[in-house]
Design a protein around this motif. Structure first.
Motif, mmCIF file in Angstrom:
data_model
loop_
_atom_site.group_PDB
_atom_site.id
_atom_site.type_symbol
_atom_site.label_atom_id
_atom_site.label_comp_id
_atom_site.label_asym_id
_atom_site.label_seq_id
_atom_site.Cartn_x
_atom_site.Cartn_y
_atom_site.Cartn_z
ATOM 1 N N HIS A 394 0.798 -1.220 0.000
ATOM 2 C CA HIS A 394 0.000 0.000 0.000
ATOM 3 C C HIS A 394 0.834 1.275 0.000
ATOM 4 N N ALA A 404 -2.900 5.692 2.699
ATOM 5 C CA ALA A 404 -3.691 4.472 2.491
ATOM 6 C C ALA A 404 -4.430 4.090 3.771
ATOM 7 N N ARG A 411 -13.312 4.801 5.678
ATOM 8 C CA ARG A 411 -14.355 3.823 5.324
ATOM 9 C C ARG A 411 -14.898 3.150 6.590
ATOM 10 N N ARG A 424 -7.047 -0.489 0.295
ATOM 11 C CA ARG A 424 -7.341 -1.136 -0.981
ATOM 12 C C ARG A 424 -6.292 -0.743 -2.012
ATOM 13 N N ALA A 425 -6.364 -1.436 -3.142
ATOM 14 C CA ALA A 425 -5.393 -1.163 -4.206
ATOM 15 C C ALA A 425 -5.483 0.300 -4.662
ATOM 16 N N GLU A 426 -6.706 0.814 -4.761
ATOM 17 C CA GLU A 426 -6.834 2.214 -5.210
ATOM 18 C C GLU A 426 -6.282 3.188 -4.192
ATOM 19 N N ASP A 427 -6.269 2.807 -2.879
ATOM 20 C CA ASP A 427 -5.678 3.669 -1.869
ATOM 21 C C ASP A 427 -4.177 3.784 -2.098
ATOM 22 N N ALA A 429 -2.674 3.359 -4.992
ATOM 23 C CA ALA A 429 -2.450 4.134 -6.214
ATOM 24 C C ALA A 429 -2.604 5.611 -5.930
ATOM 25 N N ALA A 430 -3.607 5.967 -5.103
ATOM 26 C CA ALA A 430 -3.830 7.370 -4.801
ATOM 27 C C ALA A 430 -2.651 7.920 -3.991
#
Length: 431
Positions: A394, A404, A411, A424-427, A429-430
């Motif tokens: 992450h 992340a 959430r 999560r994966a998008e966390d 990436a962000a």
């Protein structure tokens, strides 16, 4: 001066010498010849010296029997060195070093004595001795102890003041290197011995270390120790080392207390944010060098403002202290919890993968959800929402991991609080 050998060359050779020269008849101790210094050194005239016994000049040889013993030694140990005192006409003593040689001139035996006035030398030696004593006293007063190590047999002189500092009486400390090494604190010993070896090997100008040393009662004192090699053999190998040692226990306790305060949160006693961030940076650096993973849990107490509003800030502070104590019961020994700010905390889990970090987070949540009965607090269950992120999945650095974990924490809040959420994966990436 009947019987005196003709010594025209002696007058030329010895006449201008600063040292006194006497030609003696061994059996009678009679002075049969002397150079000018032989009488002027004593404030006498030639008539008061020549044909007189050497015993009349020398204060440390009394009577013919003692002279006979000395003469016998001179015959077997020529040249013979004697340190004594000559009488001066004014009544004072002239310290002399006399070198006497036995020889034959024809069939006649003679002693040739060269006497040097060592008044100045003795004065210098005395001054140096006094200065050495004063220096030793000053060093002993400036330090709590002195030591002197003979590397040839590992014997060590421990000064009386050093022995007293460690609670020992005279002669109770064995004068061996093992006495010192055996009392080093086990955690400090490898570092101290490494510093000592580096100095002996020439890689350090001097040896210097702060460490804990056990006293006679089994307690440890903090000491500052430093020294240098003072002697070497022909091959340059160290043979002797000296140094001094000071008791710095009081100063060290203050220092450690200040360091603890600087690294701790004043309210909860947990490490503060700065210390926690330093720990995280060190653990991430280790992960990059050695591989492995690391978990980060961001913990936020639920509805903490309500506790402050209903029960007051003093009760809120007690709750925060209770939360800090609860971390100690829920975490692994390798984990570190620190206060991030307000009612937020961070838990760092070294060498933890995703599953292990998740288990730590769940144990923390469950422990916090218990009713805090300490100090009779009546605030109801204390719950927390927790976001969990793991290196390297992450984030590759602290900023990405926190982003992340914060997204996962958000959430958990939205989903109803009192729960844990994984990043999560998008966390990642962000971040």
């Amino acid at each position: 001066m009947s019987g005196t050998p003709a010594l025209p060359a002696a007058e030329v050779l010895f006449g201008r010498m600063a040292d006194a020269v006497y030609l003696l008849e061994p059996l009678t101790s009679r002075i049969v010849w002397a150079n000018r210094a032989g009488w002027t050194m004593l404030g006498l005239s030639p008539e008061e010296v020549l044909d007189h016994s050497v015993l009349s000049l020398q204060k440390d040889v009394v009577g013919a029997p003692q002279w006979g013993d000395i003469a016998a030694v001179i015959r077997t140990q020529s040249p013979y060195v004697f340190v004594g005192r000559h009488r001066h006409r004014d009544g004072h003593e002239v310290p002399v070093e006399v070198v006497t040689t036995c020889f034959l001139l024809g069939e006649q035996e003679y002693f040739l004595s060269v006497a040097r006035d060592v008044t100045r030398r003795l004065a210098i030696e005395h001054a140096l001795h006094e200065r050495e004593q004063q220096l030793w006293f000053a060093l002993n007063e400036a330090a709590d102890g002195l030591w002197d190590w003979d590397l040839s047999d590992d014997s060590v002189f421990f000064s009386p003041q050093l022995q007293r500092m460690l609670g020992y009486g005279p002669e109770e400390m064995r004068p061996l290197l093992g006495t010192w090494t055996g009392n080093l604190h086990p955690e400090d010993a490898p570092r101290v011995q490494r510093l000592l070896r580096e100095h002996l090997d020439g890689r350090r100008v001097r040896y210097e270390a702060e460490y804990r040393l056990r006293n006679r009662n089994g307690h440890y004192l903090w000491v500052h120790d430093h020294g240098r090699v003072s002697d070497r053999d022909g091959a340059g190998k160290p043979t002797r080392m000296v140094g001094m040692l000071q008791d710095i226990t009081d100063r060290k306790m203050v220092q450690l207390s200040l360091e603890s305060l600087a690294a701790s949160d004043g309210l909860t006693g947990l490490p503060n944010r700065r210390h926690g961030e330093d720990f995280l940076a060190a653990q991430l650096d280790r992960c990059r060098r050695q591989g492995g993973s690391l978990g980060l849990c961001l913990v936020d107490l639920d509805h903490f403002k309500r506790i402050n509003d209903l029960h007051g800030h003093l009760t809120g502070d007690e709750v925060l202290r209770w939360v800090a104590r609860t971390f100690g019961r829920a975490l692994r020994r390798s984990d570190l919890a620190f206060r991030w700010g307000g009612e937020e905390f961070v838990v760092i889990c070294p060498e933890a993968d995703l599953d292990q970090a998740w288990q730590v987070a769940q144990r923390v949540r469950e422990a916090l959800a218990m009713q805090p009965r300490e100090n009779r607090l009546q605030v109801g269950p204390v719950t927390a929402s927790i976001g969990v992120a793991v290196y390297p999945q992450h984030g590759q650095d602290a900023l990405a991991l926190f982003a992340a974990a914060d997204a996962a924490l958000y959430r958990a809040k939205v989903a109803g609080r009192d729960r844990c959420e994984l990043a999560r994966a998008e966390d990642a990436a962000a971040g």
